[in-house]
Design an enzyme around this catalytic site. Structure first.
Site, PDB file in Angstrom:
ATOM      1  N   SER A  39       0.653  30.271 -28.610  1.00  0.00           N
ATOM      2  CA  SER A  39       0.077  29.196 -27.177  1.00  0.00           C
ATOM      3  C   SER A  39       0.461  28.622 -26.805  1.00  0.00           C
ATOM      4  O   SER A  39       0.386  28.418 -25.203  1.00  0.00           O
ATOM      5  CB  SER A  39      -1.874  28.699 -27.495  1.00  0.00           C
ATOM      6  OG  SER A  39      -1.617  28.357 -28.464  1.00  0.00           O
ATOM      7  N   ASP A 329      -6.088  20.089 -23.831  1.00  0.00           N
ATOM      8  CA  ASP A 329      -7.507  20.745 -24.542  1.00  0.00           C
ATOM      9  C   ASP A 329      -7.408  20.147 -25.982  1.00  0.00           C
ATOM     10  O   ASP A 329      -6.306  19.550 -26.068  1.00  0.00           O
ATOM     11  CB  ASP A 329      -8.048  22.180 -24.456  1.00  0.00           C
ATOM     12  CG  ASP A 329      -6.587  22.929 -24.932  1.00  0.00           C
ATOM     13  OD1 ASP A 329      -6.109  22.344 -25.665  1.00  0.00           O
ATOM     14  OD2 ASP A 329      -6.283  24.390 -24.855  1.00  0.00           O
ATOM     15  N   HIS A 332      -3.314  21.396 -26.798  1.00  0.00           N
ATOM     16  CA  HIS A 332      -2.440  22.146 -26.397  1.00  0.00           C
ATOM     17  C   HIS A 332      -1.764  20.774 -25.136  1.00  0.00           C
ATOM     18  O   HIS A 332      -2.909  19.815 -24.854  1.00  0.00           O
ATOM     19  CB  HIS A 332      -2.610  23.120 -25.223  1.00  0.00           C
ATOM     20  CG  HIS A 332      -2.940  24.476 -26.281  1.00  0.00           C
ATOM     21  ND1 HIS A 332      -4.554  24.957 -26.456  1.00  0.00           N
ATOM     22  CD2 HIS A 332      -2.007  25.157 -26.999  1.00  0.00           C
ATOM     23  CE1 HIS A 332      -4.113  25.934 -26.961  1.00  0.00           C
ATOM     24  NE2 HIS A 332      -3.159  26.032 -27.212  1.00  0.00           N
TER      25      HIS A 332
END
Ligand SMILES: *[C@@H]1O[C@H](CO)[C@@H](O)[C@H](O)[C@H]1NC(C)=O
Ligand SMILES: *[C@@H]1O[C@H](CO)[C@@H](O)[C@H](O)[C@H]1NC(C)=O
Length: 364
Positions: A39, A329, A332
């Site tokens: 991600s 978040d 990340h």
């Protein structure tokens, strides 16, 4: 419009035309960027995985993206894959699944770069179980082999080998395997952290070798960050970093550097740059003010303590100033933090990028 304004306008138009027409192609430093990983560099592959719950195609992701819309990036705006492409004078490599989908209207070519990265992906198949669906590294490399065959059919073996040997292969992976281990009592019973980290490195080496055997030569490979300091883990230690997780993050990175050196000595023509993500994030955490950050612990988007008790969802809190947070978040970085990482990766001294940095990798 006055005469002066008119002349200025014409000048602006001509200037703009040259930037559009020649700016990007002239600045293009390598033929293409092929991106593998999780991600931290996914630019939308997971949008195509119907079962996946590792998705960032909803608010408040993308709020600071040029379109101000969610894109599948786990960031308030751009992520490291975007900044890396910008540095190289390239457009962001599009998600593989967007190119193979029937909705591929723009007819983009694999020759201009492809991103295989997928949120939740690990070195190990199955490290993504809690996200139900993602593309693990092994499958990303399978997809790359298909892409290579396709390109070879298009332009021939000799031309494609030349193209690939000058292109950059970025690999950003390992965090999800580490998270999987430290959040699973089952895995912890099966192996010690040391065994687990060694097995991660062995498995990664096999996938790197497959890339090499399929024509890749120039590699940009990132270590893992200060995983014990992400908001999710800070919750487990009264907002302080979890020491054991950071310890094994460092051990993994040390092992990765040795593995890369060994791997290079076993194969002709490999050139690589290792990026010490840990050092780069740790810098921001230790001296945030010098980088313009004021919040190093909490997430910008989330709920509860440190905004880390819930993921970033449409109903979650959103901090007003994304520039002063390191984390967007639970896991990340913000766009602001990602931009700094890529600057380090590109031009960094050996404490961040070794044995050479990305600029030297490009020139080599
Ligand atoms: C798409 O690309 C292929 C190969 O480059 C070409 O033959 C085809 O005409 C293109 N289609 C469109 C709609 O541009
Ligand atoms: C929690 O943080 C403190 C302060 O950094 C550290 O001394 C301690 O070892 C940490 N505990 C765990 C379980 O990581």
């Amino acid at each position: 419009m006055g005469k002066k304004g008119y002349v200025g306008f014409i000048f602006f138009m001509i200037y703009g035309f040259f930037i559009l027409k020649f700016g990007s192609s002239e600045a293009k430093m390598v033929p293409a960027l092929y991106v593998f990983g999780d991600s931290l560099v996914d630019v939308g592959n997971n949008n195509y995985l119907t079962l996946s719950i590792a998705k960032a195609n909803h608010r408040h992701y993308g709020i600071d993206f040029p379109t101000h819309k969610p894109t599948g990036r786990f960031s308030n705006g751009k992520n490291a894959a975007d900044f890396l492409a910008e540095k190289l004078g390239l457009a962001t490599s599009p998600p593989y699944l967007s190119l193979t989908s029937t909705a591929n209207k723009n007819n983009a070519s694999f020759m201009d770069g492809v991103s295989f990265a997928s949120a939740g992906a690990g070195i190990f198949d199955g490290s993504d179980l809690r996200y139900r669906q993602s593309i693990p590294l092994t499958k990303q490399v399978d997809y790359y082999s298909i892409v290579r065959e396709e390109m070879t059919r298009e332009i021939g073996a000799a031309a494609i080998q030349k193209h690939l040997s000058k292109s950059i292969f970025v690999v950003v992976i390992g965090s999800n395997d580490m998270f999987g281990y430290f959040e699973s009592s089952d895995l912890r019973k099966k192996s010690t952290p040391h065994q687990y980290v060694d097995f991660m490195l062995l498995s990664l080496k096999l996938q790197l070798q497959r890339l090499y055997d399929d024509g890749a030569r120039k590699f940009e490979i990132a270590g893992v960050g200060t995983l014990g300091c992400c908001p999710e883990f800070r919750l487990k230690n009264k907002t302080e970093c979890v020491v054991e997780v950071n310890y094994w993050s460092v051990k993994y990175n040390e092992g990765l550097q040795s593995m890369l050196m060994e791997w290079q000595s076993e194969n002709r023509g490999i050139i690589y740059s290792y990026f010490d993500t840990y050092a780069a994030i740790n810098d921001l955490i230790q001296t945030p003010a010098s980088y313009g950050f004021s919040e190093v612990k909490g997430a910008c988007c989330g709920l509860g303590e440190l905004n880390a008790r819930a993921p970033c969802l449409p109903l979650s809190n959103l901090c007003p100033n994304r520039q002063d947070h390191i984390f967007f978040d639970q896991f990340h970085p913000t766009e602001a933090a990602s931009r700094i990482f890529v600057n380090r990766l590109f031009d960094g001294p050996s404490g961040y990028a070794s044995p050479i940095n990305m600029r030297q990798l490009v020139a080599a």
